[in-house]
Design an enzyme around this catalytic site. Structure first.
Site, PDB file in Angstrom:
ATOM      1  N   TYR A 126       0.839  -1.200   0.000  1.00 64.00           N
ATOM      2  CA  TYR A 126       0.000   0.000   0.000  1.00 64.00           C
ATOM      3  C   TYR A 126       0.874   1.251   0.000  1.00 64.00           C
ATOM      4  O   TYR A 126       0.645   2.197  -0.761  1.00 64.00           O
ATOM      5  CB  TYR A 126      -0.927   0.002   1.220  1.00 64.00           C
ATOM      6  CG  TYR A 126      -1.739   1.263   1.335  1.00 64.00           C
ATOM      7  CD1 TYR A 126      -2.804   1.509   0.467  1.00 64.00           C
ATOM      8  CD2 TYR A 126      -1.434   2.222   2.296  1.00 64.00           C
ATOM      9  CE1 TYR A 126      -3.542   2.675   0.558  1.00 64.00           C
ATOM     10  CE2 TYR A 126      -2.167   3.390   2.401  1.00 64.00           C
ATOM     11  CZ  TYR A 126      -3.220   3.611   1.523  1.00 64.00           C
ATOM     12  OH  TYR A 126      -3.943   4.786   1.610  1.00 64.00           O
ATOM     13  N   GLU A 167     -11.473   5.488   4.444  1.00 59.10           N
ATOM     14  CA  GLU A 167     -10.941   6.424   5.432  1.00 59.10           C
ATOM     15  C   GLU A 167     -11.959   6.671   6.537  1.00 59.10           C
ATOM     16  O   GLU A 167     -11.595   6.816   7.710  1.00 59.10           O
ATOM     17  CB  GLU A 167     -10.545   7.744   4.762  1.00 59.10           C
ATOM     18  CG  GLU A 167      -9.342   7.652   3.841  1.00 59.10           C
ATOM     19  CD  GLU A 167      -8.043   7.301   4.537  1.00 59.10           C
ATOM     20  OE1 GLU A 167      -7.984   7.383   5.785  1.00 59.10           O
ATOM     21  OE2 GLU A 167      -7.087   6.928   3.832  1.00 59.10           O
ATOM     22  N   TRP A 193      -5.119   1.615  10.362  1.00 56.25           N
ATOM     23  CA  TRP A 193      -5.288   1.541   8.906  1.00 56.25           C
ATOM     24  C   TRP A 193      -4.980   0.141   8.400  1.00 56.25           C
ATOM     25  O   TRP A 193      -5.587  -0.337   7.443  1.00 56.25           O
ATOM     26  CB  TRP A 193      -4.409   2.576   8.229  1.00 56.25           C
ATOM     27  CG  TRP A 193      -4.535   2.586   6.736  1.00 56.25           C
ATOM     28  CD1 TRP A 193      -3.557   2.328   5.829  1.00 56.25           C
ATOM     29  CD2 TRP A 193      -5.718   2.837   5.963  1.00 56.25           C
ATOM     30  NE1 TRP A 193      -4.048   2.408   4.541  1.00 56.25           N
ATOM     31  CE2 TRP A 193      -5.374   2.723   4.599  1.00 56.25           C
ATOM     32  CE3 TRP A 193      -7.040   3.148   6.296  1.00 56.25           C
ATOM     33  CZ2 TRP A 193      -6.293   2.896   3.570  1.00 56.25           C
ATOM     34  CZ3 TRP A 193      -7.954   3.326   5.272  1.00 56.25           C
ATOM     35  CH2 TRP A 193      -7.578   3.210   3.923  1.00 56.25           C
TER      36      TRP A 193
END
Length: 202
Positions: free
Chosen positions: A35, A57, A65
């Site tokens: 990522y 998000e 995350w």
């Protein structure tokens, strides 16, 4: 004034192996590293991709995350590959299905926001505008030095506050200034890779 943010999810990165290049975050986990290397800070303009980033998000708020990344395929399956035209049709049966789905984050407010945001996106298109236009109209214009540590990376900016305000006026939910700034980072509207990062060096 800046806020100390060790990594995008406030989780300290694992120390890199001796022969591994420096990354802002993600070293030690292949999902996280991919990522970092391939997505974070890369400009995004596709409407479906932007809707996915903003949705994820919002789900990330208050969580790691990395947790969201590991559930990403589950989110895509649950939300029809983040096709806003499909998600906008979701009703109470779909909400019940989503809240029973262990493959995603089961939070009623965030699920409702994701559905509402699909409808807001379609309404935006009906008005002749795009999410791409809205998001990128808030890109900072002043030159920025590349941050040297996450102490130099803000959690929110004047631009993210303005973006959050506009998105809310358009009917989007769960898009406060901090979440808006995280989306700006995720979509490449801002590039907060640290000086010396392998992405920068490459």
């Amino acid at each position: 004034m800046t806020t100390t943010v060790p990594t995008p999810d406030a989780t300290p990165a694992a120390p890199p192996a001796q022969d591994e290049p420096f990354r802002c975050f993600g070293s030690g986990d292949p999902v996280y590293a991919a990522y970092h290397d391939e997505e974070w800070g890369v400009p995004v303009h596709d409407e479906h991709a932007l809707y996915e980033r903003i949705s994820l998000e919002a789900f990330q708020s208050g969580l790691s995350w990395l947790t969201i990344l590991r559930k990403r395929e589950g989110f895509r399956a649950a939300f029809a590959a983040f096709d806003p035209e499909v998600v906008a049709t979701f009703g109470e049966d779909d909400v019940a299905r989503l809240l029973a789905d262990a493959g995603i984050v089961r939070n009623r407010a965030k699920v409702d926001a994701t559905i509402a945001n699909a409808r807001a996106l379609l309404a935006l298109h009906d008005s002749g505008r795009t999410l791409d236009e809205v998001l990128w109209s808030h890109a900072p214009t002043a030159p920025r030095e590349r941050p040297r540590s996450y102490a130099d990376v803000p959690a929110r900016t004047a631009e993210s506050a303005a973006l959050a305000k506009e998105l809310k006026s358009l009917g989007f939910r769960f898009v406060g200034p901090t979440t808006a700034y995280a989306a700006m980072q995720a979509c490449g509207v801002v590039d907060d890779h640290l000086a010396g990062c392998v992405v920068v060096a490459g």
